[in-house]
Write a protein that holds these residues in place. Structure first.
Motif, mmCIF file in Angstrom:
data_model
loop_
_atom_site.group_PDB
_atom_site.id
_atom_site.type_symbol
_atom_site.label_atom_id
_atom_site.label_comp_id
_atom_site.label_asym_id
_atom_site.label_seq_id
_atom_site.Cartn_x
_atom_site.Cartn_y
_atom_site.Cartn_z
ATOM 1 N N VAL A 9 -31.273 -36.418 7.341
ATOM 2 C CA VAL A 9 -32.028 -36.544 6.096
ATOM 3 C C VAL A 9 -33.232 -37.449 6.352
ATOM 4 C CG1 VAL A 9 -30.625 -38.469 5.197
ATOM 5 C CG2 VAL A 9 -31.913 -37.033 3.611
ATOM 6 N N ASP A 10 -34.364 -37.060 5.809
ATOM 7 C CA ASP A 10 -35.595 -37.830 5.926
ATOM 8 C C ASP A 10 -35.870 -38.439 4.553
ATOM 9 O OD1 ASP A 10 -38.217 -38.757 6.027
ATOM 10 O OD2 ASP A 10 -38.925 -37.092 7.244
ATOM 11 N N ILE A 11 -35.822 -39.784 4.477
ATOM 12 C CA ILE A 11 -36.059 -40.449 3.192
ATOM 13 C C ILE A 11 -37.376 -41.242 3.219
ATOM 14 C CG2 ILE A 11 -33.645 -40.503 2.480
ATOM 15 C CD1 ILE A 11 -33.535 -43.452 3.404
ATOM 16 N N CYS A 16 -37.168 -47.259 -2.669
ATOM 17 C CA CYS A 16 -35.949 -47.874 -3.184
ATOM 18 C C CYS A 16 -35.997 -47.891 -4.704
ATOM 19 C CB CYS A 16 -35.823 -49.323 -2.677
ATOM 20 S SG CYS A 16 -35.397 -49.402 -0.932
ATOM 21 N N PRO A 17 -34.861 -47.684 -5.401
ATOM 22 C CA PRO A 17 -33.524 -47.491 -4.852
ATOM 23 C C PRO A 17 -33.184 -46.039 -4.545
ATOM 24 C CG PRO A 17 -33.363 -47.625 -7.217
ATOM 25 C CD PRO A 17 -34.845 -47.786 -6.863
ATOM 26 N N VAL A 18 -34.131 -45.134 -4.702
ATOM 27 C CA VAL A 18 -33.870 -43.711 -4.478
ATOM 28 C C VAL A 18 -33.525 -43.447 -3.015
ATOM 29 C CG1 VAL A 18 -34.801 -41.370 -4.678
ATOM 30 C CG2 VAL A 18 -35.340 -43.084 -6.412
ATOM 31 N N THR A 19 -34.042 -44.287 -2.096
ATOM 32 C CA THR A 19 -33.768 -44.091 -0.672
ATOM 33 C C THR A 19 -32.268 -44.028 -0.415
ATOM 34 O OG1 THR A 19 -34.076 -46.470 -0.432
ATOM 35 C CG2 THR A 19 -35.894 -45.073 0.279
ATOM 36 N N PHE A 20 -31.529 -45.020 -0.920
ATOM 37 C CA PHE A 20 -30.089 -45.029 -0.653
ATOM 38 C C PHE A 20 -29.382 -43.901 -1.386
ATOM 39 C CE2 PHE A 20 -25.695 -46.518 -1.490
ATOM 40 C CZ PHE A 20 -25.234 -46.358 -0.195
ATOM 41 N N VAL A 21 -29.814 -43.607 -2.609
ATOM 42 C CA VAL A 21 -29.185 -42.522 -3.376
ATOM 43 C C VAL A 21 -29.299 -41.197 -2.619
ATOM 44 C CG1 VAL A 21 -29.312 -41.174 -5.508
ATOM 45 C CG2 VAL A 21 -29.545 -43.667 -5.593
ATOM 46 N N MET A 25 -26.110 -39.181 -0.965
ATOM 47 C CA MET A 25 -25.758 -37.802 -1.315
ATOM 48 C C MET A 25 -25.577 -36.975 -0.045
ATOM 49 S SD MET A 25 -27.920 -37.042 -4.855
ATOM 50 C CE MET A 25 -29.142 -36.168 -3.943
ATOM 51 N N SER A 26 -26.378 -37.259 0.977
ATOM 52 C CA SER A 26 -26.266 -36.515 2.235
ATOM 53 C C SER A 26 -24.962 -36.830 2.957
ATOM 54 C CB SER A 26 -27.442 -36.851 3.147
ATOM 55 O OG SER A 26 -28.645 -36.405 2.575
ATOM 56 N N ILE A 27 -24.546 -38.099 2.961
ATOM 57 C CA ILE A 27 -23.325 -38.453 3.691
ATOM 58 C C ILE A 27 -22.083 -37.958 2.961
ATOM 59 C CG2 ILE A 27 -22.709 -40.752 2.802
ATOM 60 C CD1 ILE A 27 -22.531 -41.569 5.867
ATOM 61 N N GLU A 28 -22.185 -37.773 1.645
ATOM 62 C CA GLU A 28 -21.028 -37.283 0.889
ATOM 63 C C GLU A 28 -20.669 -35.853 1.272
ATOM 64 O OE1 GLU A 28 -22.025 -38.087 -3.195
ATOM 65 O OE2 GLU A 28 -21.375 -40.173 -3.018
ATOM 66 N N ASP A 29 -21.626 -35.111 1.838
ATOM 67 C CA ASP A 29 -21.358 -33.735 2.269
ATOM 68 C C ASP A 29 -20.614 -33.671 3.599
ATOM 69 O OD1 ASP A 29 -22.664 -32.769 0.034
ATOM 70 O OD2 ASP A 29 -24.587 -32.537 1.064
ATOM 71 N N LEU A 30 -20.497 -34.801 4.281
ATOM 72 C CA LEU A 30 -19.874 -34.833 5.606
ATOM 73 C C LEU A 30 -18.394 -35.192 5.521
ATOM 74 C CD1 LEU A 30 -22.613 -36.730 7.663
ATOM 75 C CD2 LEU A 30 -22.318 -34.271 7.391
ATOM 76 N N GLU A 31 -17.673 -34.889 6.594
ATOM 77 C CA GLU A 31 -16.275 -35.290 6.733
ATOM 78 C C GLU A 31 -16.226 -36.678 7.369
ATOM 79 O OE1 GLU A 31 -13.721 -33.269 5.741
ATOM 80 O OE2 GLU A 31 -15.232 -31.831 5.072
ATOM 81 N N ASP A 32 -15.118 -37.402 7.167
ATOM 82 C CA ASP A 32 -14.961 -38.695 7.821
ATOM 83 C C ASP A 32 -15.119 -38.538 9.328
ATOM 84 O OD1 ASP A 32 -14.575 -39.952 5.452
ATOM 85 O OD2 ASP A 32 -12.474 -40.442 5.750
ATOM 86 N N GLY A 33 -15.850 -39.452 9.939
ATOM 87 C CA GLY A 33 -16.060 -39.410 11.371
ATOM 88 C C GLY A 33 -17.321 -38.679 11.785
ATOM 89 N N GLN A 34 -17.912 -37.924 10.873
ATOM 90 C CA GLN A 34 -19.152 -37.236 11.205
ATOM 91 C C GLN A 34 -20.329 -38.210 11.100
ATOM 92 O OE1 GLN A 34 -18.965 -33.630 8.640
ATOM 93 N NE2 GLN A 34 -18.959 -32.504 10.573
#
Length: 80
Positions: A9-11, A16-21, A25-34
């Motif tokens: 993801v390119d932010i 801020c604070p949209v950068t972290f949001v 959202m991008s990391i929530e699409d991943l599985e643990d460990g990815q």
């Protein structure tokens, strides 16, 4: 060592604070460990985004200064 990211993801186009949001959202699409690769600007994003991921239980694996005013950060989901 070159890290193989599962998602990117390119932010650099948001502030801020949209950068972290947006990154969260991008990391929530991943599985643990990815691994999520995030490109962000220097200043507030590089100070706040990695810390926010740590606070949420993710592991910041590597931070690279791209020497152009941006950084590339690799975060492992649920790595802590």
């Amino acid at each position: 060592m070159s890290i193989k990211a599962d998602s990117f993801v390119d932010i650099t186009d948001v502030v801020c604070p949209v950068t972290f949001v947006k990154a969260k959202m991008s990391i929530e699409d991943l599985e643990d460990g990815q691994i999520l690769e995030i490109k962000m600007n220097e200043g507030e994003p590089i100070l706040n985004v990695p810390r926010s991921f740590k606070d949420e239980g993710h592991k910041v694996v590597e931070v690279n200064d791209n020497n152009d005013g941006t950084f590339t950060v690799f975060v492992e989901k649920g790595g802590l």
